[in-house]
Design a protein around this motif. Structure first.
Motif, PDB file in Angstrom:
ATOM      1  N   VAL A 140     -54.149 -36.965  64.614  1.00 49.58           N
ATOM      2  CA  VAL A 140     -54.321 -35.539  64.352  1.00 49.58           C
ATOM      3  C   VAL A 140     -55.768 -35.101  64.560  1.00 49.58           C
ATOM      4  N   VAL A 141     -56.719 -35.927  64.187  1.00 46.75           N
ATOM      5  CA  VAL A 141     -58.128 -35.585  64.416  1.00 46.75           C
ATOM      6  C   VAL A 141     -58.378 -35.423  65.918  1.00 46.75           C
ATOM      7  N   ILE A 142     -57.864 -36.360  66.688  1.00 44.89           N
ATOM      8  CA  ILE A 142     -58.008 -36.270  68.138  1.00 44.89           C
ATOM      9  C   ILE A 142     -57.289 -35.029  68.655  1.00 44.89           C
ATOM     10  N   GLY A 143     -56.074 -34.787  68.149  1.00 47.09           N
ATOM     11  CA  GLY A 143     -55.309 -33.613  68.552  1.00 47.09           C
ATOM     12  C   GLY A 143     -56.003 -32.312  68.204  1.00 47.09           C
ATOM     13  N   TYR A 144     -56.665 -32.270  67.054  1.00 52.58           N
ATOM     14  CA  TYR A 144     -57.391 -31.070  66.626  1.00 52.58           C
ATOM     15  C   TYR A 144     -58.524 -30.757  67.604  1.00 52.58           C
ATOM     16  N   ILE A 145     -59.269 -31.786  67.959  1.00 50.89           N
ATOM     17  CA  ILE A 145     -60.375 -31.598  68.896  1.00 50.89           C
ATOM     18  C   ILE A 145     -59.857 -31.122  70.254  1.00 50.89           C
ATOM     19  N   VAL A 146     -58.772 -31.715  70.708  1.00 50.75           N
ATOM     20  CA  VAL A 146     -58.174 -31.306  71.982  1.00 50.75           C
ATOM     21  C   VAL A 146     -57.657 -29.872  71.884  1.00 50.75           C
ATOM     22  N   ALA A 147     -57.009 -29.523  70.760  1.00 51.17           N
ATOM     23  CA  ALA A 147     -56.448 -28.179  70.597  1.00 51.17           C
ATOM     24  C   ALA A 147     -57.534 -27.108  70.601  1.00 51.17           C
ATOM     25  N   MET A 167     -60.866 -22.261  65.062  1.00 51.81           N
ATOM     26  CA  MET A 167     -60.762 -23.482  64.258  1.00 51.81           C
ATOM     27  C   MET A 167     -59.748 -23.313  63.128  1.00 51.81           C
ATOM     28  N   LEU A 168     -59.666 -22.128  62.553  1.00 54.57           N
ATOM     29  CA  LEU A 168     -58.703 -21.876  61.490  1.00 54.57           C
ATOM     30  C   LEU A 168     -57.270 -21.968  62.013  1.00 54.57           C
ATOM     31  N   MET A 169     -57.028 -21.391  63.185  1.00 53.07           N
ATOM     32  CA  MET A 169     -55.700 -21.469  63.782  1.00 53.07           C
ATOM     33  C   MET A 169     -55.340 -22.912  64.117  1.00 53.07           C
ATOM     34  N   ALA A 170     -56.280 -23.644  64.681  1.00 53.17           N
ATOM     35  CA  ALA A 170     -56.039 -25.054  64.997  1.00 53.17           C
ATOM     36  C   ALA A 170     -55.794 -25.858  63.724  1.00 53.17           C
ATOM     37  N   THR A 171     -56.489 -25.520  62.639  1.00 57.64           N
ATOM     38  CA  THR A 171     -56.286 -26.213  61.367  1.00 57.64           C
ATOM     39  C   THR A 171     -54.871 -25.990  60.855  1.00 57.64           C
ATOM     40  N   PHE A 172     -54.383 -24.766  60.919  1.00 57.98           N
ATOM     41  CA  PHE A 172     -53.020 -24.473  60.480  1.00 57.98           C
ATOM     42  C   PHE A 172     -52.007 -25.317  61.251  1.00 57.98           C
ATOM     43  N   PHE A 173     -52.112 -25.309  62.567  1.00 58.62           N
ATOM     44  CA  PHE A 173     -51.168 -26.082  63.376  1.00 58.62           C
ATOM     45  C   PHE A 173     -51.350 -27.586  63.165  1.00 58.62           C
ATOM     46  N   THR A 174     -52.556 -28.013  62.874  1.00 58.03           N
ATOM     47  CA  THR A 174     -52.815 -29.419  62.607  1.00 58.03           C
ATOM     48  C   THR A 174     -52.121 -29.867  61.335  1.00 58.03           C
ATOM     49  N   VAL A 175     -52.181 -29.062  60.291  1.00 63.89           N
ATOM     50  CA  VAL A 175     -51.507 -29.405  59.030  1.00 63.89           C
ATOM     51  C   VAL A 175     -49.999 -29.522  59.251  1.00 63.89           C
TER      52      VAL A 175
END
Length: 75
Positions: free
Chosen positions: A17-24, A45-53
């Motif tokens: 997920v950390v890798i995915g967050y950076i890519v997203a 970053m907030l939108m990416a955080t939501f989808f990451t969770v």
């Protein structure tokens, strides 16, 4: 053989997920302007955080399901 421990599943998912967050976040910065979407870096970053969770929860339970199916198959 008992399968993968829950802690190992969580660690693997976490790293993914950390890798995915950076890519997203990177992809959104590059792709959004092509669609006329202009948001601040914080909003990005907030939108990416939501989808990451959401992704963490989904991926963890899918992994646990497959682990359970694997153990059931061994019995």
């Amino acid at each position: 053989m008992t399968g993968q421990k829950k802690e190992h599943s969580a660690l693997e998912v976490g790293l993914s997920v950390v890798i995915g967050y950076i890519v997203a976040v990177s992809a959104q910065i590059l792709i959004f302007p092509f669609f006329g979407i202009h948001i601040s870096p914080f909003q990005n970053m907030l939108m990416a955080t939501f989808f990451t969770v959401v992704s963490v929860i989904r991926q963890y339970y899918v992994r646990r399901l497959f682990n359970w199916l694997h153990i059931k198959e061994l019995l």
